[in-house]
Design a protein around this motif. Structure first.
Motif, short mmCIF file in Angstrom:
data_model
loop_
_atom_site.label_atom_id
_atom_site.label_comp_id
_atom_site.label_asym_id
_atom_site.label_seq_id
_atom_site.Cartn_x
_atom_site.Cartn_y
_atom_site.Cartn_z
N MET A 1 -56.33 18.73 32.03
CA MET A 1 -56.10 19.85 32.94
C MET A 1 -54.61 20.18 33.09
O MET A 1 -54.26 21.25 33.54
CB MET A 1 -56.69 19.53 34.32
CG MET A 1 -58.20 19.65 34.36
SD MET A 1 -58.74 21.35 34.07
CE MET A 1 -60.51 21.13 34.09
N GLN A 2 -53.74 19.22 32.76
CA GLN A 2 -52.31 19.49 32.91
C GLN A 2 -51.87 20.63 32.00
O GLN A 2 -51.02 21.46 32.39
CB GLN A 2 -51.50 18.23 32.58
CG GLN A 2 -50.00 18.38 32.83
CD GLN A 2 -49.66 18.70 34.27
OE1 GLN A 2 -50.16 18.05 35.19
NE2 GLN A 2 -48.81 19.70 34.48
N GLY A 3 -52.46 20.70 30.81
CA GLY A 3 -52.12 21.79 29.90
C GLY A 3 -52.50 23.14 30.48
O GLY A 3 -51.74 24.12 30.37
N LEU A 4 -53.66 23.20 31.12
CA LEU A 4 -54.11 24.44 31.76
C LEU A 4 -53.17 24.81 32.90
O LEU A 4 -52.79 25.98 33.06
CB LEU A 4 -55.53 24.26 32.28
CG LEU A 4 -56.13 25.44 33.06
CD1 LEU A 4 -56.19 26.69 32.20
CD2 LEU A 4 -57.51 25.07 33.59
N LYS A 5 -52.75 23.81 33.68
CA LYS A 5 -51.82 24.06 34.78
C LYS A 5 -50.48 24.58 34.24
O LYS A 5 -49.88 25.50 34.82
CB LYS A 5 -51.61 22.79 35.59
CG LYS A 5 -50.63 22.97 36.74
CD LYS A 5 -50.42 21.67 37.50
CE LYS A 5 -49.38 21.86 38.61
NZ LYS A 5 -49.15 20.60 39.36
N ASP A 6 -50.01 24.00 33.15
CA ASP A 6 -48.73 24.43 32.57
C ASP A 6 -48.81 25.89 32.11
O ASP A 6 -47.88 26.67 32.31
CB ASP A 6 -48.35 23.53 31.40
CG ASP A 6 -47.98 22.12 31.84
OD1 ASP A 6 -47.70 21.93 33.03
OD2 ASP A 6 -47.99 21.21 30.97
N ARG A 7 -49.93 26.24 31.50
CA ARG A 7 -50.11 27.63 31.05
C ARG A 7 -50.19 28.58 32.24
O ARG A 7 -49.67 29.70 32.21
CB ARG A 7 -51.37 27.76 30.17
CG ARG A 7 -51.29 26.99 28.86
CD ARG A 7 -52.33 27.44 27.86
NE ARG A 7 -53.70 27.35 28.34
CZ ARG A 7 -54.43 26.24 28.32
NH1 ARG A 7 -53.91 25.10 27.86
NH2 ARG A 7 -55.68 26.23 28.75
N LEU A 8 -50.87 28.12 33.30
CA LEU A 8 -50.98 28.93 34.51
C LEU A 8 -49.60 29.16 35.13
O LEU A 8 -49.28 30.28 35.54
CB LEU A 8 -51.89 28.21 35.51
CG LEU A 8 -51.96 28.80 36.92
CD1 LEU A 8 -52.56 30.20 36.89
CD2 LEU A 8 -52.77 27.89 37.84
#
Length: 347
Positions: A1-8
Motif C-alpha cells: 500500500m505504500q506505493g499507492l500512497k506515494d502515487r497519491l
C-alpha cells in the motif's frame, strides 16, 4: 500500500495541494468529549447545527463506518500583503483573507473530486469527499494525519505552511499507511491570544465563538451585543488577527491557485452601505460573502461606520434608520449615535 500512497501524494501535489497526510477515522477519540464540553458551555452561540449532528461530528468513524482511512489535504491561500494594514483605513471594510477571492468551497472541492476520482479508479475503492460542509472535525483529523497542530488560537498551523491554508478530506475504504500525528510547537508564545480584540479565547487552545469576530460577522443573526460592537472595528466579514500574528507564518508558502487572488480588496464603507439586495448579490457573486445575505452584511458595514470616527459617513448610515430588517435599523441608529458622540468630542 505504500506505493499507492506515494502515487497519491505525488498526484495531490500535481493537483495543487500543498501537503497530504493520512489517519484512521477513529484516530482522535478525545474529540467527542471536547466537543461535548464546548457545547455544554454554550460556546457555539447560534450554530445549532453543531449540536444537531454532534454524534457524527465527534466521531468521524460513525460518519461512514466502512471507511478505513481519512486522507487529509492542505491547500495554501497565504496573502501577499499584511492583512492587518486595512484595520487602519477606517473608511474601508476589512474582509478576511479567505473570502477575498473565489469561494474556497468550490475551488477545493473541485480539486478534491478530481483527486478522489483518480484514487478511486487507481485503487478500486470507494471514496467520499468533504470540504467544510459536512459534520467532519477537519482540524483534529489533520493533526492526527501529521499536517500540523491546532494552535492556541484553535486553528491549524504547520511548521512548513504557516497557518494560511484550507483543509479537505477524502474518506476511503482502502486501509492506507497512516502518518505520525503532529504535536504542538506553540511553546510559550501567546501572540494570537493577546491580539484578539474581543478576548474570545478563555484559555489557550479554547475558543468562545460568541465573542469571536469571525462568528459575529458571519454566523450570528440579529443584533450583536453593544459591548462587542465597538471592538469589531472595521471588520465586516471575518477576522484574521490571530492568524496574521503567528510567528510560524515566516515559513508560509505562497498560494498556487489564482482563484485566491483578492477580488474584494478593502471596499469603501460608503459604497457598501448603498447596496440593495440585488446590488449585494451582484457585487459578491462567486464569493463566500454572498452566503450571509445583504441584511447581515449591511449590519456589519453599519457597525464599521459607527467605529470609523468619520462624521462624513453619517450620510451613508442615515437612510437605513427605516430599514425593514430590525438589526440593520438598530445598527444604523447605533452608528449615528457613535458618530455624533465622536463629533462632539472632537469639537
Amino acid at each position: 500500500m505504500q506505493g499507492l500512497k506515494d502515487r497519491l501524494t505525488a498526484r495531490a501535489l500535481e493537483e495543487g495541494f500543498s501537503k497530504l497526510g493520512i489517519c484512521a477515522p477513529d484516530a482522535v477519540p478525545e474529540t467527542a468529549g471536547r466537543l461535548r464540553a464546548f457545547l455544554e458551555a454554550g460556546r457555539q452561540g447560534q450554530m445549532g447545527w453543531m449540536a444537531e449532528r454532534e454524534h457524527w461530528r465527534g466521531n468521524a468513524a460513525a460518519l461512514w463506518p466502512e471507511a478505513r482511512s481519512v486522507i487529509m489535504l492542505a491547500e495554501v491561500y497565504t496573502p501577499e500583503t499584511d492583512p492587518l494594514a486595512v484595520l487602519q483605513a477606517r473608511d474601508r471594510g476589512a474582509v478576511s483573507v479567505y473570502a477575498q477571492g473565489k469561494d474556497y468551497h468550490d475551488l477545493v472541492k473541485r480539486r478534491l473530486k478530481r483527486l478522489g476520482g483518480w484514487f478511486a479508479k487507481e485503487a478500486g475503492a470507494e471514496i467520499k469527499v468533504f470540504v467544510d460542509t459536512a459534520p467532519v472535525m477537519e482540524k483534529p483529523l489533520a493533526q492526527a494525519a501529521g499536517l500540523g497542530w491546532q494552535g492556541k488560537h484553535t486553528n491549524l498551523l504547520s511548521r512548513d505552511l504557516g497557518n494560511w491554508f484550507f483543509l479537505g478530506a477524502i474518506f476511503t475504504t482502502v486501509d492506507l499507511p497512516k502518518d505520525v500525528a503532529e504535536v504542538s510547537h506553540c511553546g510559550s508564545c501567546t501572540a494570537c491570544l493577546d491580539i484578539c480584540p474581543t478576548k474570545a479565547f478563555p484559555a489557550p487552545y479554547q475558543l468562545d465563538a460568541r465573542r469571536c469576530i469571525s462568528y459575529l460577522t458571519i454566523e450570528h443573526r440579529g443584533a450583536v451585543d453593544e459591548d462587542l460592537r465597538g471592538l469589531m472595528g472595521n471588520r465586516i466579514y471575518g477576522c484574521d488577527d490571530c492568524l496574521a500574528v503567528c510567528p510560524w507564518n515566516k515559513f508560509a508558502q505562497g498560494a498556487r491557485d489564482l482563484g485566491y487572488q483578492p477580488r474584494v480588496g478593502a471596499p469603501e464603507l460608503a459604497e457598501l452601505a448603498g447596496l440593495d439586495d440585488a446590488g449585494f448579490r451582484a457585487r459578491f457573486a462567486g464569493s463566500p460573502i454572498k452566503r450571509i445575505g445583504r441584511d447581515r452584511f449591511l449590519r456589519n458595514v453599519l457597525y464599521a461606520i459607527g467605529n470609523s470616527g468619520r462624521a462624513d459617513l453619517a450620510a451613508a448610515a442615515a437612510p437605513h434608520l427605516a430599514d425593514p430588517d430590525e438589526a440593520v435599523a438598530d445598527a444604523a441608529r447605533w452608528a449615528l449615535v457613535r458618530l455624533s458622540a465622536d463629533d462632539r468630542a472632537g469639537r
